[in-house]
Scaffold this motif. Sequence first.
Motif, mmCIF file in Angstrom:
data_model
loop_
_atom_site.group_PDB
_atom_site.id
_atom_site.type_symbol
_atom_site.label_atom_id
_atom_site.label_comp_id
_atom_site.label_asym_id
_atom_site.label_seq_id
_atom_site.Cartn_x
_atom_site.Cartn_y
_atom_site.Cartn_z
ATOM 1 N N GLU B 64 0.876 -1.169 0.000
ATOM 2 C CA GLU B 64 0.000 0.000 0.000
ATOM 3 C C GLU B 64 0.909 1.214 0.000
ATOM 4 O O GLU B 64 1.455 1.595 1.037
ATOM 5 C CB GLU B 64 -0.864 -0.037 1.256
ATOM 6 N N GLY B 65 1.047 1.828 -1.168
ATOM 7 C CA GLY B 65 2.023 2.907 -1.284
ATOM 8 C C GLY B 65 3.392 2.326 -1.033
ATOM 9 O O GLY B 65 3.741 1.288 -1.583
ATOM 10 N N ARG B 66 4.152 2.966 -0.159
ATOM 11 C CA ARG B 66 5.493 2.397 0.091
ATOM 12 C C ARG B 66 5.499 1.528 1.331
ATOM 13 O O ARG B 66 6.544 1.044 1.746
ATOM 14 C CB ARG B 66 6.533 3.516 0.186
ATOM 15 N N GLN B 67 4.366 1.348 1.934
ATOM 16 C CA GLN B 67 4.332 0.444 3.079
ATOM 17 C C GLN B 67 3.765 -0.920 2.685
ATOM 18 O O GLN B 67 3.112 -1.048 1.658
ATOM 19 C CB GLN B 67 3.455 0.963 4.206
ATOM 20 N N ARG B 68 4.061 -1.905 3.522
ATOM 21 C CA ARG B 68 3.424 -3.207 3.375
ATOM 22 C C ARG B 68 2.581 -3.483 4.617
ATOM 23 O O ARG B 68 3.085 -3.504 5.727
ATOM 24 C CB ARG B 68 4.475 -4.303 3.191
ATOM 25 N N ILE B 69 1.293 -3.647 4.377
ATOM 26 C CA ILE B 69 0.366 -3.864 5.486
ATOM 27 C C ILE B 69 0.225 -5.365 5.745
ATOM 28 O O ILE B 69 0.123 -6.155 4.815
ATOM 29 C CB ILE B 69 -1.023 -3.293 5.146
ATOM 30 N N CYS B 70 0.240 -5.745 6.997
ATOM 31 C CA CYS B 70 0.123 -7.156 7.399
ATOM 32 C C CYS B 70 -1.118 -7.354 8.248
ATOM 33 O O CYS B 70 -1.467 -6.482 9.036
ATOM 34 C CB CYS B 70 1.340 -7.573 8.227
ATOM 35 N N TRP B 71 -1.743 -8.496 8.088
ATOM 36 C CA TRP B 71 -2.868 -8.822 8.977
ATOM 37 C C TRP B 71 -2.932 -10.324 9.210
ATOM 38 O O TRP B 71 -2.313 -11.096 8.462
ATOM 39 C CB TRP B 71 -4.187 -8.300 8.419
ATOM 40 N N MET B 72 -3.662 -10.715 10.218
ATOM 41 C CA MET B 72 -3.804 -12.130 10.558
ATOM 42 C C MET B 72 -4.599 -12.881 9.506
ATOM 43 O O MET B 72 -5.573 -12.352 8.975
ATOM 44 C CB MET B 72 -4.564 -12.281 11.883
ATOM 45 N N GLU B 73 -4.229 -14.096 9.278
ATOM 46 C CA GLU B 73 -5.052 -15.014 8.485
ATOM 47 C C GLU B 73 -5.960 -15.713 9.496
ATOM 48 O O GLU B 73 -5.503 -16.521 10.305
ATOM 49 C CB GLU B 73 -4.112 -16.000 7.785
ATOM 50 N N PRO B 74 -7.250 -15.392 9.468
ATOM 51 C CA PRO B 74 -8.116 -15.691 10.623
ATOM 52 C C PRO B 74 -8.117 -17.145 11.086
ATOM 53 O O PRO B 74 -8.161 -17.407 12.278
ATOM 54 C CB PRO B 74 -9.504 -15.300 10.131
ATOM 55 N N ASN B 75 -8.062 -18.085 10.175
ATOM 56 C CA ASN B 75 -8.217 -19.477 10.599
ATOM 57 C C ASN B 75 -6.892 -20.197 10.811
ATOM 58 O O ASN B 75 -6.869 -21.413 11.004
ATOM 59 C CB ASN B 75 -9.056 -20.237 9.575
ATOM 60 N N ALA B 76 -5.812 -19.428 10.781
ATOM 61 C CA ALA B 76 -4.489 -20.053 10.786
ATOM 62 C C ALA B 76 -4.267 -20.963 11.990
ATOM 63 O O ALA B 76 -3.639 -22.015 11.870
ATOM 64 C CB ALA B 76 -3.420 -18.973 10.743
ATOM 65 N N LEU B 77 -4.776 -20.579 13.137
ATOM 66 C CA LEU B 77 -4.422 -21.301 14.360
ATOM 67 C C LEU B 77 -5.333 -22.494 14.640
ATOM 68 O O LEU B 77 -5.113 -23.235 15.602
ATOM 69 C CB LEU B 77 -4.424 -20.337 15.550
ATOM 70 N N ILE B 78 -6.324 -22.672 13.800
ATOM 71 C CA ILE B 78 -7.301 -23.735 14.058
ATOM 72 C C ILE B 78 -6.683 -25.142 14.120
ATOM 73 O O ILE B 78 -7.018 -25.916 15.014
ATOM 74 C CB ILE B 78 -8.449 -23.657 13.040
ATOM 75 N N PRO B 79 -5.771 -25.494 13.212
ATOM 76 C CA PRO B 79 -5.169 -26.830 13.320
ATOM 77 C C PRO B 79 -4.513 -27.067 14.671
ATOM 78 O O PRO B 79 -4.561 -28.179 15.209
ATOM 79 C CB PRO B 79 -4.116 -26.830 12.209
ATOM 80 N N LEU B 80 -3.921 -26.022 15.231
ATOM 81 C CA LEU B 80 -3.318 -26.138 16.555
ATOM 82 C C LEU B 80 -4.366 -26.489 17.589
ATOM 83 O O LEU B 80 -4.192 -27.426 18.375
ATOM 84 C CB LEU B 80 -2.687 -24.814 16.960
ATOM 85 N N GLN B 81 -5.431 -25.726 17.580
ATOM 86 C CA GLN B 81 -6.496 -25.996 18.548
ATOM 87 C C GLN B 81 -6.995 -27.416 18.384
ATOM 88 O O GLN B 81 -7.234 -28.118 19.364
ATOM 89 C CB GLN B 81 -7.649 -25.002 18.341
ATOM 90 N N GLY B 82 -7.136 -27.829 17.130
ATOM 91 C CA GLY B 82 -7.614 -29.179 16.859
ATOM 92 C C GLY B 82 -6.685 -30.234 17.447
ATOM 93 O O GLY B 82 -7.129 -31.155 18.138
ATOM 94 N N TRP B 83 -5.410 -30.059 17.210
ATOM 95 C CA TRP B 83 -4.452 -31.052 17.698
ATOM 96 C C TRP B 83 -4.467 -31.102 19.221
ATOM 97 O O TRP B 83 -4.493 -32.183 19.825
ATOM 98 C CB TRP B 83 -3.050 -30.724 17.186
ATOM 99 N N LEU B 84 -4.450 -29.946 19.831
ATOM 100 C CA LEU B 84 -4.453 -29.899 21.296
ATOM 101 C C LEU B 84 -5.689 -30.582 21.865
ATOM 102 O O LEU B 84 -5.610 -31.362 22.810
ATOM 103 C CB LEU B 84 -4.418 -28.443 21.768
ATOM 104 N N GLU B 85 -6.817 -30.262 21.266
ATOM 105 C CA GLU B 85 -8.075 -30.846 21.729
ATOM 106 C C GLU B 85 -8.022 -32.363 21.600
ATOM 107 O O GLU B 85 -8.411 -33.100 22.504
ATOM 108 C CB GLU B 85 -9.232 -30.269 20.896
ATOM 109 N N TRP B 86 -7.496 -32.822 20.490
ATOM 110 C CA TRP B 86 -7.363 -34.254 20.234
ATOM 111 C C TRP B 86 -6.512 -34.910 21.312
ATOM 112 O O TRP B 86 -6.853 -35.964 21.890
ATOM 113 C CB TRP B 86 -6.748 -34.432 18.846
ATOM 114 N N GLN B 87 -5.395 -34.275 21.612
ATOM 115 C CA GLN B 87 -4.507 -34.812 22.643
ATOM 116 C C GLN B 87 -5.207 -34.860 23.996
ATOM 117 O O GLN B 87 -5.111 -35.841 24.725
ATOM 118 C CB GLN B 87 -3.263 -33.927 22.768
#
Lengths: 100, 100
Positions: B64-87
């Motif tokens: 965006e212009g000369r900056q680069r804007i970053c944001w979260m990918e909303p579902n990124a952490l779901i596999p982690l939650q899944g694995w933990l829950e499974w354990q």
Amino acid sequence: MANHSLDTLFATLGDPTRRAIIERLAHGPAAVKELAAPHDMALPSFLQHIKVMEAGGIIATRKEGRQRICWMEPNALIPLQGWLEWQRQAWEAQTLGPKN
Amino acid sequence: MANHSLDTLFATLGDPTRRAIIERLAHGPAAVKELAAPHDMALPSFLQHIKVMEAGGIIATRKEGRQRICWMEPNALIPLQGWLEWQRQAWEAQTLGPKN
DNA sequence: TGAATGGTTAGCCATGCAGCTAACTAACAT
DNA sequence: ATGTTAGTTAGCTGCATGGCTAACCATTCA
């Protein structure tokens, strides 16, 4: 958040061999040999993983005759759950917006 | 369980700098410069972390212009939650015992 | 147009990590 | 007593990771 225990936990779980060990131990204790069996890897290499996990407080072990028995440290994964939950809440607070 | 996405997730979150970035982005998007500010580190080193996270699908970015804007990918952490829950479930099934 | 800002690329270096082999020890079995 | 099993220790190797500097765009501001 410079959390040493999270550093260790994430680093430890980053290795698929070590995750597999945890998955196995979730079903009950086991000797090193049994744990190692499914992993095409020399014993010393495997033992290294065991040491890492014990040092990180994720498993515990005891010598029993000529075997070493390993089991899960029951609360080891709690900081992970805590962090994830924390992130989830921060995220939701933000997507809903401060006015809701 | 040889789960590539878990490998990447855990490895990515093992670094405190990267966890701090996530913690910041959970509160909303930000430019690279702003994200980098609290981390006593040269920009190129910092950018490397951004790249790792983007490659791992944990964040997304846009120029965006000369900056680069970053944001979260909303579902990124779901596999982690899944694995933990499974354990957690496997663990509980085991501590209660098959007869209960 | 020229300077400043924000990012990017390239290339280097030190450290750590995951694997290996070889050789040794401690317990059990015959 | 000898052999076998299960770990253990020591020491090596190759590769990935995280950091750096120097130099180079591209955009915005004066």
